[in-house]
Design an enzyme around this catalytic site. Sequence first.
Site, PDB file in Angstrom:
ATOM      1  N   SER A 107     119.585  81.495 -10.240  1.00 39.73           N
ATOM      2  CA  SER A 107     118.972  82.651  -9.605  1.00 39.73           C
ATOM      3  C   SER A 107     119.050  83.867 -10.526  1.00 39.73           C
ATOM      4  O   SER A 107     120.105  84.192 -11.067  1.00 39.73           O
ATOM      5  CB  SER A 107     119.708  82.937  -8.302  1.00 39.73           C
ATOM      6  OG  SER A 107     119.127  84.054  -7.701  1.00 39.73           O
ATOM      7  N   GLY A 108     117.912  84.483 -10.746  1.00 37.69           N
ATOM      8  CA  GLY A 108     117.872  85.682 -11.599  1.00 37.69           C
ATOM      9  C   GLY A 108     117.640  85.354 -13.060  1.00 37.69           C
ATOM     10  O   GLY A 108     117.640  86.242 -13.907  1.00 37.69           O
ATOM     11  N   THR A 112     110.634  82.915 -11.758  1.00 32.86           N
ATOM     12  CA  THR A 112     109.406  83.394 -11.123  1.00 32.86           C
ATOM     13  C   THR A 112     108.580  84.202 -12.126  1.00 32.86           C
ATOM     14  O   THR A 112     107.357  84.054 -12.203  1.00 32.86           O
ATOM     15  CB  THR A 112     109.764  84.247  -9.892  1.00 32.86           C
ATOM     16  OG1 THR A 112     110.638  83.457  -9.079  1.00 32.86           O
ATOM     17  CG2 THR A 112     108.553  84.632  -9.106  1.00 32.86           C
ATOM     18  N   ASN A 157     119.912  88.686  -7.743  1.00 26.27           N
ATOM     19  CA  ASN A 157     118.542  89.010  -8.128  1.00 26.27           C
ATOM     20  C   ASN A 157     117.905  89.856  -7.026  1.00 26.27           C
ATOM     21  O   ASN A 157     117.973  89.506  -5.859  1.00 26.27           O
ATOM     22  CB  ASN A 157     117.778  87.684  -8.303  1.00 26.27           C
ATOM     23  CG  ASN A 157     116.361  87.885  -8.787  1.00 26.27           C
ATOM     24  OD1 ASN A 157     115.918  89.027  -8.964  1.00 26.27           O
ATOM     25  ND2 ASN A 157     115.645  86.795  -8.991  1.00 26.27           N
ATOM     26  N   SER A 160     114.868  87.657  -5.427  1.00 24.31           N
ATOM     27  CA  SER A 160     115.210  86.240  -5.532  1.00 24.31           C
ATOM     28  C   SER A 160     114.293  85.393  -4.649  1.00 24.31           C
ATOM     29  O   SER A 160     114.084  85.696  -3.472  1.00 24.31           O
ATOM     30  CB  SER A 160     116.668  86.074  -5.104  1.00 24.31           C
ATOM     31  OG  SER A 160     117.014  84.736  -5.204  1.00 24.31           O
ATOM     32  N   SER A 161     113.740  84.350  -5.244  1.00 26.06           N
ATOM     33  CA  SER A 161     112.884  83.443  -4.453  1.00 26.06           C
ATOM     34  C   SER A 161     113.833  82.598  -3.612  1.00 26.06           C
ATOM     35  O   SER A 161     114.719  81.939  -4.154  1.00 26.06           O
ATOM     36  CB  SER A 161     112.080  82.523  -5.359  1.00 26.06           C
ATOM     37  OG  SER A 161     111.616  83.214  -6.479  1.00 26.06           O
ATOM     38  N   GLY A 387     117.353  76.352  -9.747  1.00 25.07           N
ATOM     39  CA  GLY A 387     118.082  75.488 -10.664  1.00 25.07           C
ATOM     40  C   GLY A 387     119.405  75.097 -10.056  1.00 25.07           C
ATOM     41  O   GLY A 387     119.687  75.398  -8.894  1.00 25.07           O
ATOM     42  N   GLU A 389     122.901  75.078  -8.743  1.00 25.34           N
ATOM     43  CA  GLU A 389     123.646  76.207  -8.195  1.00 25.34           C
ATOM     44  C   GLU A 389     125.088  75.787  -8.010  1.00 25.34           C
ATOM     45  O   GLU A 389     125.386  74.810  -7.339  1.00 25.34           O
ATOM     46  CB  GLU A 389     123.039  76.640  -6.860  1.00 25.34           C
ATOM     47  CG  GLU A 389     122.445  78.023  -6.954  1.00 25.34           C
ATOM     48  CD  GLU A 389     121.701  78.448  -5.698  1.00 25.34           C
ATOM     49  OE1 GLU A 389     120.604  78.982  -5.847  1.00 25.34           O
ATOM     50  OE2 GLU A 389     122.232  78.239  -4.599  1.00 25.34           O
TER      51      GLU A 389
HETATM   52  N1  LIG Z   1     110.518  87.833 -19.269  1.00 28.08           N
HETATM   53  C1  LIG Z   1     111.048  88.845 -18.612  1.00 28.08           C
HETATM   54  N2  LIG Z   1     110.858  90.091 -19.063  1.00 28.08           N
HETATM   55  C2  LIG Z   1     111.393  91.133 -18.420  1.00 28.08           C
HETATM   56  N3  LIG Z   1     112.131  91.034 -17.299  1.00 28.08           N
HETATM   57  C3  LIG Z   1     112.345  89.804 -16.782  1.00 28.08           C
HETATM   58  C4  LIG Z   1     111.812  88.657 -17.434  1.00 28.08           C
HETATM   59  N4  LIG Z   1     112.208  87.603 -16.716  1.00 28.08           N
HETATM   60  C5  LIG Z   1     112.933  88.074 -15.673  1.00 28.08           C
HETATM   61  N5  LIG Z   1     113.020  89.381 -15.712  1.00 28.08           N
HETATM   62  C6  LIG Z   1     113.742  90.261 -14.770  1.00 28.08           C
HETATM   63  O1  LIG Z   1     114.690  89.518 -14.082  1.00 28.08           O
HETATM   64  C7  LIG Z   1     114.465  89.588 -12.691  1.00 28.08           C
HETATM   65  C8  LIG Z   1     114.730  88.230 -12.062  1.00 28.08           C
HETATM   66  O2  LIG Z   1     113.740  87.335 -12.474  1.00 28.08           O
HETATM   67  P1  LIG Z   1     113.137  86.225 -11.488  1.00 28.08           P
HETATM   68  O3  LIG Z   1     112.872  86.771 -10.151  1.00 28.08           O
HETATM   69  O4  LIG Z   1     112.015  85.589 -12.206  1.00 28.08           O
HETATM   70  O5  LIG Z   1     114.342  85.251 -11.428  1.00 28.08           O
HETATM   71  P2  LIG Z   1     114.361  83.813 -10.755  1.00 28.08           P
HETATM   72  O6  LIG Z   1     114.849  82.876 -11.808  1.00 28.08           O
HETATM   73  O7  LIG Z   1     113.039  83.528 -10.167  1.00 28.08           O
HETATM   74  O8  LIG Z   1     115.474  83.998  -9.712  1.00 28.08           O
HETATM   75  P3  LIG Z   1     115.565  83.314  -8.276  1.00 28.08           P
HETATM   76  O9  LIG Z   1     115.984  81.917  -8.491  1.00 28.08           O
HETATM   77  O10 LIG Z   1     116.566  84.118  -7.601  1.00 28.08           O
HETATM   78  O11 LIG Z   1     114.208  83.429  -7.693  1.00 28.08           O
HETATM   79  C9  LIG Z   1     113.029  90.000 -12.532  1.00 28.08           C
HETATM   80  O12 LIG Z   1     112.857  90.730 -11.349  1.00 28.08           O
HETATM   81  C10 LIG Z   1     112.828  90.860 -13.739  1.00 28.08           C
HETATM   82  O13 LIG Z   1     113.296  92.161 -13.466  1.00 28.08           O
HETATM   83 MG   LIG Z   2     112.337  83.342  -8.359  1.00 30.67          MG
END
Ligand SMILES: Nc1ncnc2c1ncn2[C@@H]1O[C@H](COP(=O)(O)OP(=O)(O)OP(=O)(O)O)[C@@H](O)[C@H]1O
Ligand SMILES: [Mg+2]
Length: 1081
Positions: A107-108, A112, A157, A160-161, A387, A389
Amino acid sequence: MEVKTSLLDNMIGVGDMVLLEPLTEDSFLENLKKRFDHNEIYTYIGSVVISLNPYRSLPIYTPDKVEEYRNRNFYELSPHIYALADEAYRSLRDQDKDQCILITGESGAGKTEASKLVMSYVAAVCGKGQEVNKVKEQLLQSNPVLEAFGNAKTVRNDNSSRFGKYMDIEFDFKGDPLGGVISNYLLEKSRVVKQPRGERNFHIFYQLLSGASDDTLKKLKLERDVSKYNYLSLDSAKVSGLDDAANFRTVRNAMQIVGFMEDEMQSVLELVAAVLKLGNIEFKPESRCNGMDESRIKDKNDLKEMCELLGTEQSVLERAFSYRTVEAKMEKVSTTLNVAQAYYARDALAKNLYSRLFSWLVTRINESIKAQAKTRHKVMGVLDIYGFEIFEEGDNSFEQFIINYCNEKLQQIFIELTLREEQEEYVREGIEWTNIEYFNNAVICDLIENNQNGILAMLDEECLRPGTVTDETFLDKLNTICADHQHFESRLCKNSKFLNDHSLPHNCFRIQHYAGKVLYRVEGFVDKNNDLLYRDLSQAMYKANHSLIKQLFPEGNPVKVNLKRPPTAGFQFKASVGTLMSNLQTKNPNYIRCIKPNDKKASHVFNESLVCHQARYLGLMENVRVRRAGYAFRQGYEPCLERYKMLCKNTWPHWKGPARQGVEVLMTDLQVPAEEFSYGRSKIFIRNPRTLFFLEEKRKQCLEDLATLIQKIYRGWKCRSHFLLLKKSQIVVASWYRRYAQQKKYQQVKHATTVVQSYTRGWQARKLLRELKYQKKCEEAVTTISAFWHGTQVRREYRKFFRANAGKKIYNFTIQRIMQKYFLGLKSKLPSMSPIDKTWPARPYSFLDGVHAELRRIFHLWRCKKYRSQFTEEKKAVYEEKLEASELFKDKKALYPNSVRQPFKGDYLEISKNPKYQKLSSAVDEKILLADVVNKINRANGKGSPRLFLLTKKNVVLADQKTGQLKANVPLTDLASVSTSTQTDGFFALKLKEGSASAIKGDFLLSSDHLIEIITKLHRISSMAADREKLNIDISDEFLVQFKQDKVCVKFIHGSPKNGNSVSCKRKNNRLLEVSVPASS
Ligand SMILES: Nc1ncnc2c1ncn2[C@@H]1O[C@H](COP(=O)(O)OP(=O)(O)OP(=O)(O)O)[C@@H](O)[C@H]1O
Ligand SMILES: [Mg+2]
């Protein structure tokens, strides 16, 4: 010209972990850190992209970057998510291979974001057009809708999705998008009713309350205040950097674009509002007389409003919260619910309501974005799934178990597909397949999903089993059945292996996942798996007069009463994961492994232990090993030859033959050991990264040499061009100069020529002139001669007629002409008017001698007269005196010529001004005409003593020079004569008349420098006096002087040179006084 680049150019660390040498966990992390520190957030493991979350926006997603990566080979540029997206898209479009992009990470970690980047890249590079753009827009806009309903702020996050998402994007044969299908997995619905500390409910609740208009809120019977709702956590209602109100507008807009109707949107919001209302329904216990505990709704207002929103009857719902009806074999049993059960029922309804709403949203979006055309299409799937956890201290529950199961399956498929791909490539390339050692996690998957004795099967069994079922009974079952499984660990395991393992609490079991051990707490497993919603509630919902609610609770339809228990959550998940896996297996996988560099959501911070932990459970090292098992690196012959051709003379600069032969020549030349590489059909396979680095190193050296060569040639060229330029300039300058010099020379020559010419012409002209003159003269002479001749002839002819008087006339005429000419000539040549000017023009004719002399005399007299007429009276007197002196002494005394230039001053002593002589002047009563100092010659010795000599009209006075005492006063009447010599001396004797009174002492012999003046004045006075006779002036070199009685002869002789230049006077004897006068003076 297109420049061939490579991933290997300007690498920071290594861009592909496969090339890591040596491959250890430390070097792996170090490489990641190094690249992260240099803003290189992407690194490859073969075709897998590792992505580190930068937690800040980097300038690497610009349209320029999209263009840079567009249509470029995967290894051509530095690692980027766009390279992977491009590769996937191109092989989908060009090779007709369905693709899936599997994005995993905790997460984070940025899953996404990565999925959005992939989608936006594909949207940017695929076809364009009105219809296509609409599809693209709908696909992209589905994200904000799903994020609003499925994402929440968690401690890890802010966005977070809370669900897994798999989206198939469908393309036509040209690669234009046609539509898509979204699948969602396991929404974390427990969040609807309860959120951990520091976390929030799903975004939509907050967005609705802060973004909706007052009117909408009123319709939904909601208040803006978040604190009014039990289901909304208060401590983190506001998230910095998250603008709920603005996001609400974005979501509404996105829903419109995706195709939601206005009433649909309203229904969705009503359901959201209903969930909030539901949370506010509270129960109070009530004991019934039969001893059973019952519950009653505390305040029915919220219930009422909720029922109004959903269109349900309040009593129906109220009853559903109080009773539970169990139907079995035509038998209906109703039991009352106690407060806890009522709350359970309420929360279950809220969770179900929301999760079903979410699923409906996905279905609805799918309806909109569904591909319209029925033609065969290609698919690109994007999986954004949670992923692995692992929560610390065994806080892992049913959800983590399910999630990790999913990841095990993904790992399995990854290994299978990677190996399969690897094997396929070897076969394709004709390379012998070497067996690759790797860990196969099928055994773990089996532990979880086996239909007989898998953990999920046992959980289902436990849930369905009659009797008391608890989490503990479930654990007991596991302890019995899985006791011998090598990946299962539990304290109370029947094989008592872990009896003393204190890290393993009693209510937990541990599974050794491929990515590490995870401790699961069994609490809640049964409940969550059951996911029970009492039938009364689903039926109450079905009865609702609300279009959407009815669809969401189909099982509430009394007509279709299904006595079978609904499938468990675990079962459902296993089934959907199975479908997903079989779906993925048909596609070409592309992996993005997201890693979170730190826990603080901070940029520039790389927490090694955290990254190490993630790298482990993502199985990245495993990944590298599998990838490196056979050959670490491979490259097509052409790019390989292109890149290294400079290392061998035979291949540099151009290889004419096939690329493979070129590579073979190259490798032989470089003496790379044969076991280090193999030749495939289209690629060369390099076993160890060091061989590649050896090639790279050599290339680098060679490039430096080449750079030097290029530099050399360039500098040479530059110098030469410069030189040629200079030369050209010099020629231009020289030509101009020469032109100028020639011009100048020409001008000079021209000038000289002109001069010579002019001289020549002048000379010729003069010559001509001379000739002409001569000719003229000749003509004149001829004329003269002829005239004379004619004259002669005529005269001869006529002589006899005028010979008688012609001669006289001619003579007179001639004389007249001559005289005329003479006078005119004399007039122009007259001398100056000065009387002393002696010049006179020469006489022209001797017969004019007399006239000429006479004219000279007349002219002289005339000019003297003219001169005299200018005189004043005094000047006149002076000149008269001078004239008289001339008459007296000229040609008589040698002293005279010297005196002519001296003016006669008269008073040399300025006697009237001299006080010494005052007395003397008073004695002389007349005007003094001359005053001078004279020497009185002593009669005895001839020596002179100075005396003042004064002359008046009547007297001569002698006085002592020093005292002014009067010595003698001689009346002029007593003066007989004055004697002086003919020579240059100043001696003179004043001879007195014999018998006069003055004559008693005898004559005076005196000497003066102004002798001429004195004598002239004496003579003049005597001649002017009427009563006196003229004074006699005797000039001779011997005269007698009466000294008392004696007559002494004064004789003047020429002095000898030894006497010098002075006049000396000596008494020779009584009768002779000799004055010697120098001859020259
Ligand atoms: N390539 C990137 N460039 C800039 N900021 C990023 C990038 N990837 C992620 N972030 C930052 O990190 C934060 C978390 O990313 P994201 O929501 O994609 O995580 P996630 O892996 O989908 O987490 P979760 O499993 O909780 O959904 C985003 O809101 C953004 O602020
Ligand atoms: Mg996500």
